[in-house]
Enzyme design. Structure first.
Site, PDB file in Angstrom:
ATOM      1  N   THR A  48       0.826  -1.214   0.000  1.00 62.05           N
ATOM      2  CA  THR A  48       0.000   0.000   0.000  1.00 62.05           C
ATOM      3  C   THR A  48       0.855   1.255   0.000  1.00 62.05           C
ATOM      4  OG1 THR A  48      -1.597  -1.276   1.290  1.00 62.05           O
ATOM      5  CG2 THR A  48      -1.987   1.081   1.116  1.00 62.05           C
ATOM      6  N   TYR A 137       5.100 -12.343   5.118  1.00 65.54           N
ATOM      7  CA  TYR A 137       4.012 -11.780   4.312  1.00 65.54           C
ATOM      8  C   TYR A 137       3.756 -12.719   3.142  1.00 65.54           C
ATOM      9  CZ  TYR A 137       1.531  -8.190   1.497  1.00 65.54           C
ATOM     10  OH  TYR A 137       0.624  -7.486   0.747  1.00 65.54           O
ATOM     11  N   LYS A 165       1.504 -12.096   8.039  1.00 69.08           N
ATOM     12  CA  LYS A 165       0.401 -11.435   7.341  1.00 69.08           C
ATOM     13  C   LYS A 165      -0.021 -12.404   6.245  1.00 69.08           C
ATOM     14  CE  LYS A 165      -0.801  -7.423   4.488  1.00 69.08           C
ATOM     15  NZ  LYS A 165      -0.295  -6.188   3.812  1.00 69.08           N
ATOM     16  N   ILE A 206      -3.953  -6.688   9.188  1.00 74.36           N
ATOM     17  CA  ILE A 206      -3.077  -5.661   8.615  1.00 74.36           C
ATOM     18  C   ILE A 206      -3.855  -5.085   7.448  1.00 74.36           C
ATOM     19  CG2 ILE A 206      -0.899  -5.205   7.452  1.00 74.36           C
ATOM     20  CD1 ILE A 206       0.340  -7.390   9.220  1.00 74.36           C
TER      21      ILE A 206
END
Length: 290
Positions: A48, A137, A165, A206
């Protein structure tokens, strides 16, 4: 600062000037806004945050500025993941010298498409070199490689690997919550699974949507913790179409449009990402009801 109290972590956008440079002057307002809306941790230079288009020096400048602004109030997690193990090792060693970083986020290597043993050795090598806690992740929709549950469970035995995540769906999240060590934190990286992950015993989310709906998400988690399942479920149902709207065109274009609309100026995106068209933005803002 550990992550045990961080249930809603915002994967923070990176503000840009019209020229395309990072707009450091806009960071104080953004940080204050996130903190006021119950962000309990931030991830910097993640997906992001448009990490593929940030230079190494820009990332370091961003980290330093956010450390100053947050001043120890919530955990700061910095993205370090690359598809080059040696490069990731060098980065985590560098970040260990910067006071104020609480953990790092390391993504599954993208483009190379390693097998499970390659992924294990990649993260193990980073963990052995890192003085900072590591959040794995797993985002197969972006990396074209998926960290399987069994591999994650092997990695969860390593001292420095403290959380994941997980964006491989609810089945993977459920199995990890059931089988991983109790001090290994399982976050969903999908806003639509924020309720389910917490209800199943995961740590939290998250989030991208927390830029806009952080207070509502906080209320949802408070209701869950108080045993008010109907209220928590109601909030998730109401949020779901809004969460989906934030991914209706390539992220983070929708959330940047939403923040700009709310008077939290974060500017545009760097190519190859582009802003929402006027029609897309109108549709998104209408769905978000902001």
């Amino acid at each position: 600062m550990d992550l045990t109290n961080a249930t809603i972590i915002t994967a923070m956008v990176t503000p840009f000037q019209e020229s395309g440079e990072i707009d450091f002057d806009k960071l104080p307002q953004l940080v204050d806004y996130l903190l006021a809306n119950h962000t309990e941790g931030v991830i910097l230079a993640g997906t992001t945050g448009e990490s593929p288009t940030l230079t190494h020096e820009e990332e370091l400048q961003l980290f330093q500025r956010i450390i100053e602004l947050i001043d120890g109030r919530i955990p700061i997690i910095c993205g370090v993941g690359t598809n080059d193990t040696r490069d990731s090792v060098a980065f985590v060693k560098e970040l260990a010298t910067i006071a104020g970083i609480d953990a790092v986020l390391a993504v599954v290597p993208y483009y190379n498409k390693p097998n499970q043993e390659g992924m294990y050795q990649h993260f193990k090598t980073i963990a052995e070199a890192s003085e900072l806690p590591i959040i794995l992740y797993n985002v197969p929709g972006r990396t074209a490689a998926c960290l399987e549950v069994e591999t994650t469970l092997r990695l969860a035995q390593l001292e420095k690997i403290v959380a994941i995540k997980e964006c491989a769906g609810l089945d993977a999240i459920t199995e990890l919550i059931e089988r991983a060590p109790k001090d290994f934190l399982v976050y969903t990286g999908e806003d639509g699974l924020a309720f389910a992950t917490k209800a199943l015993g995961g740590q939290g989310v998250i989030s991208v949507a927390s830029h806009v709906f952080g207070s509502s998400m906080y209320e949802m988690y408070q209701a869950l913790e108080q045993g008010n399942l109907p209220e928590a479920a109601k909030i998730q149902r109401q949020l779901l179409p809004k969460m989906n709207a934030l991914f209706s065109v390539p992220s983070p274009a929708p959330v940047k449009a939403a923040l700009n609309h709310l008077g939290i100026p974060v500017g545009n995106l760097r190519l190859p990402l582009v802003a929402c068209t006027p029609e897309e933005e109108q549709r998104i803002i209408r769905t978000l009801e902001i």
